[in-house]
Design a protein around this motif. Structure first.
Motif, PDB file in Angstrom:
ATOM      1  N   LEU A 267      -2.629   3.455   4.050  1.00 19.43           N
ATOM      2  CA  LEU A 267      -3.576   4.575   3.985  1.00 19.43           C
ATOM      3  C   LEU A 267      -4.358   4.714   5.287  1.00 19.43           C
ATOM      4  CD1 LEU A 267      -5.004   4.096   0.373  1.00 19.43           C
ATOM      5  CD2 LEU A 267      -3.003   5.407   1.110  1.00 19.43           C
ATOM      6  N   LEU A 268      -4.635   3.584   5.927  1.00 21.11           N
ATOM      7  CA  LEU A 268      -5.400   3.607   7.169  1.00 21.11           C
ATOM      8  C   LEU A 268      -4.546   4.078   8.347  1.00 21.11           C
ATOM      9  CD1 LEU A 268      -7.298   0.219   6.768  1.00 21.11           C
ATOM     10  CD2 LEU A 268      -8.323   2.499   6.687  1.00 21.11           C
ATOM     11  N   THR A 269      -3.242   3.781   8.300  1.00 22.57           N
ATOM     12  CA  THR A 269      -2.377   4.068   9.451  1.00 22.57           C
ATOM     13  C   THR A 269      -1.397   5.201   9.209  1.00 22.57           C
ATOM     14  OG1 THR A 269      -0.713   2.460   8.718  1.00 22.57           O
ATOM     15  CG2 THR A 269      -2.494   1.638  10.134  1.00 22.57           C
ATOM     16  N   ASP A 270      -1.294   5.677   7.940  1.00 15.00           N
ATOM     17  CA  ASP A 270      -0.305   6.692   7.578  1.00 15.00           C
ATOM     18  C   ASP A 270       1.121   6.226   7.856  1.00 15.00           C
ATOM     19  OD1 ASP A 270      -1.997   8.693   6.534  1.00 15.00           O
ATOM     20  OD2 ASP A 270      -2.529   9.337   8.559  1.00 15.00           O
ATOM     21  N   ALA A 271       1.339   4.923   7.813  1.00  8.32           N
ATOM     22  CA  ALA A 271       2.675   4.346   8.026  1.00  8.32           C
ATOM     23  C   ALA A 271       3.254   3.920   6.678  1.00  8.32           C
ATOM     24  CB  ALA A 271       2.574   3.141   8.962  1.00  8.32           C
ATOM     25  N   PRO A 272       4.588   3.720   6.588  1.00  4.70           N
ATOM     26  CA  PRO A 272       5.185   3.259   5.333  1.00  4.70           C
ATOM     27  C   PRO A 272       4.673   1.867   4.955  1.00  4.70           C
ATOM     28  CG  PRO A 272       6.852   4.153   6.819  1.00  4.70           C
ATOM     29  CD  PRO A 272       5.592   4.007   7.618  1.00  4.70           C
ATOM     30  N   ARG A 273       4.823   1.508   3.681  1.00  3.48           N
ATOM     31  CA  ARG A 273       4.450   0.167   3.236  1.00  3.48           C
ATOM     32  C   ARG A 273       5.190  -0.877   4.073  1.00  3.48           C
ATOM     33  NH1 ARG A 273       0.095   1.383   0.045  1.00  3.48           N
ATOM     34  NH2 ARG A 273       0.675   2.471  -1.894  1.00  3.48           N
ATOM     35  N   ASN A 274       4.478  -1.918   4.498  1.00  2.00           N
ATOM     36  CA  ASN A 274       5.107  -2.934   5.344  1.00  2.00           C
ATOM     37  C   ASN A 274       5.449  -4.204   4.581  1.00  2.00           C
ATOM     38  OD1 ASN A 274       2.618  -4.069   4.956  1.00  2.00           O
ATOM     39  ND2 ASN A 274       1.945  -3.890   7.093  1.00  2.00           N
ATOM     40  N   ALA A 275       5.297  -4.176   3.252  1.00  2.00           N
ATOM     41  CA  ALA A 275       5.619  -5.355   2.449  1.00  2.00           C
ATOM     42  C   ALA A 275       5.805  -4.934   0.988  1.00  2.00           C
ATOM     43  CB  ALA A 275       4.507  -6.398   2.558  1.00  2.00           C
ATOM     44  N   THR A 276       6.405  -5.833   0.221  1.00  2.00           N
ATOM     45  CA  THR A 276       6.559  -5.638  -1.221  1.00  2.00           C
ATOM     46  C   THR A 276       5.601  -6.589  -1.939  1.00  2.00           C
ATOM     47  OG1 THR A 276       8.888  -5.012  -1.015  1.00  2.00           O
ATOM     48  CG2 THR A 276       8.158  -5.822  -3.166  1.00  2.00           C
ATOM     49  N   VAL A 277       4.867  -6.072  -2.922  1.00  2.00           N
ATOM     50  CA  VAL A 277       3.906  -6.890  -3.663  1.00  2.00           C
ATOM     51  C   VAL A 277       4.304  -6.896  -5.130  1.00  2.00           C
ATOM     52  CG1 VAL A 277       1.500  -7.187  -4.335  1.00  2.00           C
ATOM     53  CG2 VAL A 277       2.055  -6.352  -2.037  1.00  2.00           C
ATOM     54  N   THR A 278       4.453  -8.112  -5.683  1.00  2.00           N
ATOM     55  CA  THR A 278       4.903  -8.291  -7.069  1.00  2.00           C
ATOM     56  C   THR A 278       3.958  -9.229  -7.808  1.00  2.00           C
ATOM     57  OG1 THR A 278       7.200  -8.073  -6.310  1.00  2.00           O
ATOM     58  CG2 THR A 278       6.837  -8.968  -8.524  1.00  2.00           C
ATOM     59  N   LEU A 279       3.596  -8.877  -9.034  1.00  2.00           N
ATOM     60  CA  LEU A 279       2.785  -9.779  -9.843  1.00  2.00           C
ATOM     61  C   LEU A 279       3.601 -11.009 -10.226  1.00  2.00           C
ATOM     62  CD1 LEU A 279       0.945  -7.341 -12.290  1.00  2.00           C
ATOM     63  CD2 LEU A 279      -0.085  -8.638 -10.413  1.00  2.00           C
ATOM     64  N   ILE A 280       3.009 -12.189 -10.083  1.00  2.00           N
ATOM     65  CA  ILE A 280       3.721 -13.417 -10.464  1.00  2.00           C
ATOM     66  C   ILE A 280       3.129 -14.004 -11.752  1.00  2.00           C
ATOM     67  CG2 ILE A 280       4.543 -13.990  -8.174  1.00  2.00           C
ATOM     68  CD1 ILE A 280       2.201 -15.830  -7.792  1.00  2.00           C
ATOM     69  N   GLU A 281       2.155 -13.320 -12.327  1.00  2.00           N
ATOM     70  CA  GLU A 281       1.657 -13.628 -13.663  1.00  2.00           C
ATOM     71  C   GLU A 281       1.018 -12.368 -14.219  1.00  2.00           C
ATOM     72  OE1 GLU A 281      -0.967 -16.918 -12.702  1.00  2.00           O
ATOM     73  OE2 GLU A 281      -2.723 -15.624 -12.938  1.00  2.00           O
ATOM     74  N   ASP A 282       0.867 -12.299 -15.530  1.00  2.00           N
ATOM     75  CA  ASP A 282       0.230 -11.123 -16.120  1.00  2.00           C
ATOM     76  C   ASP A 282      -1.116 -10.883 -15.451  1.00  2.00           C
ATOM     77  OD1 ASP A 282       2.370 -11.096 -17.802  1.00  2.00           O
ATOM     78  OD2 ASP A 282       1.279 -11.807 -19.578  1.00  2.00           O
ATOM     79  N   GLY A 283      -1.419  -9.615 -15.183  1.00  2.00           N
ATOM     80  CA  GLY A 283      -2.664  -9.331 -14.481  1.00  2.00           C
ATOM     81  C   GLY A 283      -3.189  -7.939 -14.731  1.00  2.00           C
ATOM     82  N   CYS A 284      -4.340  -7.686 -14.132  1.00  2.00           N
ATOM     83  CA  CYS A 284      -4.983  -6.369 -14.215  1.00  2.00           C
ATOM     84  C   CYS A 284      -5.285  -5.909 -12.800  1.00  2.00           C
ATOM     85  CB  CYS A 284      -6.275  -6.462 -15.026  1.00  2.00           C
ATOM     86  SG  CYS A 284      -7.209  -4.908 -15.127  1.00  2.00           S
ATOM     87  N   VAL A 285      -4.852  -4.684 -12.473  1.00  3.93           N
ATOM     88  CA  VAL A 285      -5.124  -4.120 -11.158  1.00  3.93           C
ATOM     89  C   VAL A 285      -5.960  -2.861 -11.304  1.00  3.93           C
ATOM     90  CG1 VAL A 285      -3.011  -5.051 -10.131  1.00  3.93           C
ATOM     91  CG2 VAL A 285      -2.990  -2.754 -11.140  1.00  3.93           C
ATOM     92  N   LEU A 286      -6.673  -2.550 -10.236  1.00  2.00           N
ATOM     93  CA  LEU A 286      -7.492  -1.343 -10.174  1.00  2.00           C
ATOM     94  C   LEU A 286      -6.913  -0.460  -9.080  1.00  2.00           C
ATOM     95  CD1 LEU A 286     -10.912  -3.194 -10.312  1.00  2.00           C
ATOM     96  CD2 LEU A 286      -9.781  -2.021 -12.205  1.00  2.00           C
ATOM     97  N   LYS A 287      -6.536   0.758  -9.442  1.00  2.00           N
ATOM     98  CA  LYS A 287      -5.844   1.655  -8.518  1.00  2.00           C
ATOM     99  C   LYS A 287      -6.819   2.685  -7.960  1.00  2.00           C
ATOM    100  CE  LYS A 287      -1.967   4.963  -8.445  1.00  2.00           C
ATOM    101  NZ  LYS A 287      -0.895   5.578  -9.262  1.00  2.00           N
ATOM    102  N   LEU A 288      -6.757   2.877  -6.630  1.00  2.00           N
ATOM    103  CA  LEU A 288      -7.596   3.880  -5.965  1.00  2.00           C
ATOM    104  C   LEU A 288      -6.692   4.799  -5.155  1.00  2.00           C
ATOM    105  CD1 LEU A 288     -10.590   4.721  -5.421  1.00  2.00           C
ATOM    106  CD2 LEU A 288     -10.443   3.376  -3.324  1.00  2.00           C
ATOM    107  N   GLY A 289      -6.713   6.104  -5.475  1.00  2.00           N
ATOM    108  CA  GLY A 289      -5.866   7.076  -4.790  1.00  2.00           C
ATOM    109  C   GLY A 289      -6.302   7.336  -3.361  1.00  2.00           C
ATOM    110  N   ARG A 290      -5.369   7.881  -2.567  1.00  2.00           N
ATOM    111  CA  ARG A 290      -5.622   8.125  -1.146  1.00  2.00           C
ATOM    112  C   ARG A 290      -6.880   8.966  -0.918  1.00  2.00           C
ATOM    113  NH1 ARG A 290      -2.797   8.748   3.725  1.00  2.00           N
ATOM    114  NH2 ARG A 290      -0.818   8.167   2.781  1.00  2.00           N
ATOM    115  N   GLU A 291      -7.027  10.060  -1.653  1.00  2.00           N
ATOM    116  CA  GLU A 291      -8.161  10.960  -1.424  1.00  2.00           C
ATOM    117  C   GLU A 291      -9.495  10.246  -1.631  1.00  2.00           C
ATOM    118  OE1 GLU A 291      -9.943  15.176  -3.197  1.00  2.00           O
ATOM    119  OE2 GLU A 291      -7.843  14.628  -3.544  1.00  2.00           O
TER     120      GLU A 291
END
Length: 367
Positions: free
Chosen positions: A214-238
């Motif tokens: 979001l800061l650089t407008d470049a494609p994702r540079n890594a893959t992120v995978t949950l390794i245990e059950d979890g809760c995430v908080l999502k914040l959109g670009r805008e």
């Protein structure tokens, strides 16, 4: 070899005594007393080090624009930090002494963060919200200049998502349209595709990820995978751009500030009360940053407020908060540290408990 001081021995040193244990741990390696023998120089005009000092024992000689004076351990003055600069050009030991030497920029960052966000964390904790993840999150450099009011607003815009272990949150090479905060669980970060992939990091509670795209407008540079059950908080670009991009604050020189004071503006001292009592601007209200949100109900919406602190960081945070609440406010450019010795002495001309704001915008001498 000297060992680092433990936190309960720091309770008398201002502003170290306002920092929680986890912050003291961050600077633990600096909390090691430095011994000085009689005549040893701590600093002079040629050794401006960017350090903040605290006297622990003994007596020091301080050279100021007004002449030479002594600083004795255990005195009220010795509780406060001192630094090299135009107001203090030379310090040496008059007898065996010990001092703490702490990086000034790091100390001010920790103090500013703690005071700016303390009321928000307290409010959430009082409401029954677990704040460990938020405290960890706010230690991310990404949030270093984000005003607390924006953090508060951001929390209302987060989308909470519970996910199972193995869920892929980000894929390398994809476009970024959001970032995530890890509220619970753990995740791993992998780079490379197929047989060339490798795990490069593991994320714990409070981690922010996906923001770089979001800061650089470049494609994702890594893959992120949950390794245990979890809760995430999502914040959109805008929302990310609107809330996490630090607003620009207009700063004023002392000359510009003084002209506004003559026209009816009001000084706000956003340092700690103990710092304020050592010296403050004439009729400046004591409004410590960590109490500012509570005290704004005593301010007048139609009055202009000018904020100052040592480095300018706390006053910038204060201005962020005040403007979010509908007040007109400006910080002093460069803070008190940016003033000449003469201007510093002229501005901070009063000592003692000083002035308080009362309901209706009245200013009263506290006695």
């Amino acid at each position: 070899m000297n060992k680092p001081l433990v936190s309960d021995l720091l309770h008398r040193l201002v502003p170290l005594n306002t920092l929680p244990y986890r912050y003291l741990q961050e600077i633990r390696h600096q909390l090691v007393p430095r011994a000085l023998a009689p005549g040893d120089m701590l600093f002079d005009e040629q050794t401006r080090s960017g350090l903040s000092y605290f006297l622990l024992s003994g007596t020091l000689s301080l050279l100021t624009p007004d002449g030479e004076r002594s600083l004795v351990a255990g005195s009220s003055e010795s509780r406060h930090v001192f630094t090299s600069g135009v107001r203090l050009s030379r310090v040496f030991a008059l007898e065996d002494a010990s001092v703490l030497c702490i990086d000034s920029a790091q100390l001010e960052r920790l103090v500013t963060w703690q005071h700016a966000n303390a009321d928000l964390l307290l409010e959430l904790a009082t409401a029954g919200e677990l704040t460990d993840w938020l405290e960890a999150l706010l230690e991310n450099p990404l949030f270093a200049k984000v005003p607390p009011a924006n953090i508060r607003d951001m929390l209302t815009r987060l989308e909470t998502i519970d996910l199972p272990a193995g869920h892929v949150l980000l894929r390398e090479g994809e476009a970024g349209d959001c970032c995530y905060f890890l509220k619970s669980g753990r995740a791993e970060v992998m780079t490379g595709l197929g047989s060339d992939s490798q795990v490069v990091a593991e994320l714990d509670v409070g981690a922010c990820f996906g923001e770089e795209a979001l800061l650089t407008d470049a494609p994702r540079n890594a893959t992120v995978t949950l390794i245990e059950d979890g809760c995430v908080l999502k914040l959109g670009r805008e929302n990310f751009v609107a809330l996490l991009k630090a607003p620009v604050v207009d700063e004023l020189s002392l000359e510009e500030a003084n002209a506004l004071i003559e026209q009816g503006a009001q000084w706000l001292d956003v340092r700690l009360l103990e710092e304020y009592e050592q010296g403050h601007a004439q009729q400046a209200l004591t409004m410590p940053l960590h109490l500012l949100r509570l005290k704004t109900r005593l301010l007048k919406q139609d009055r202009l407020y000018l904020c100052y602190c040592d480095s300018g960081k706390r006053s910038a945070s204060a201005v962020f908060l005040l403007t979010q609440l509908g007040f007109s406010a400006y910080p002093l450019r460069g803070g008190l540290d940016g003033l000449s010795a003469e201007d510093y002495a002229t501005l901070l001309c009063e000592q003692g408990n000083g002035y308080l704001a009362r309901s209706g915008g009245r200013t009263e001498l506290s006695g």
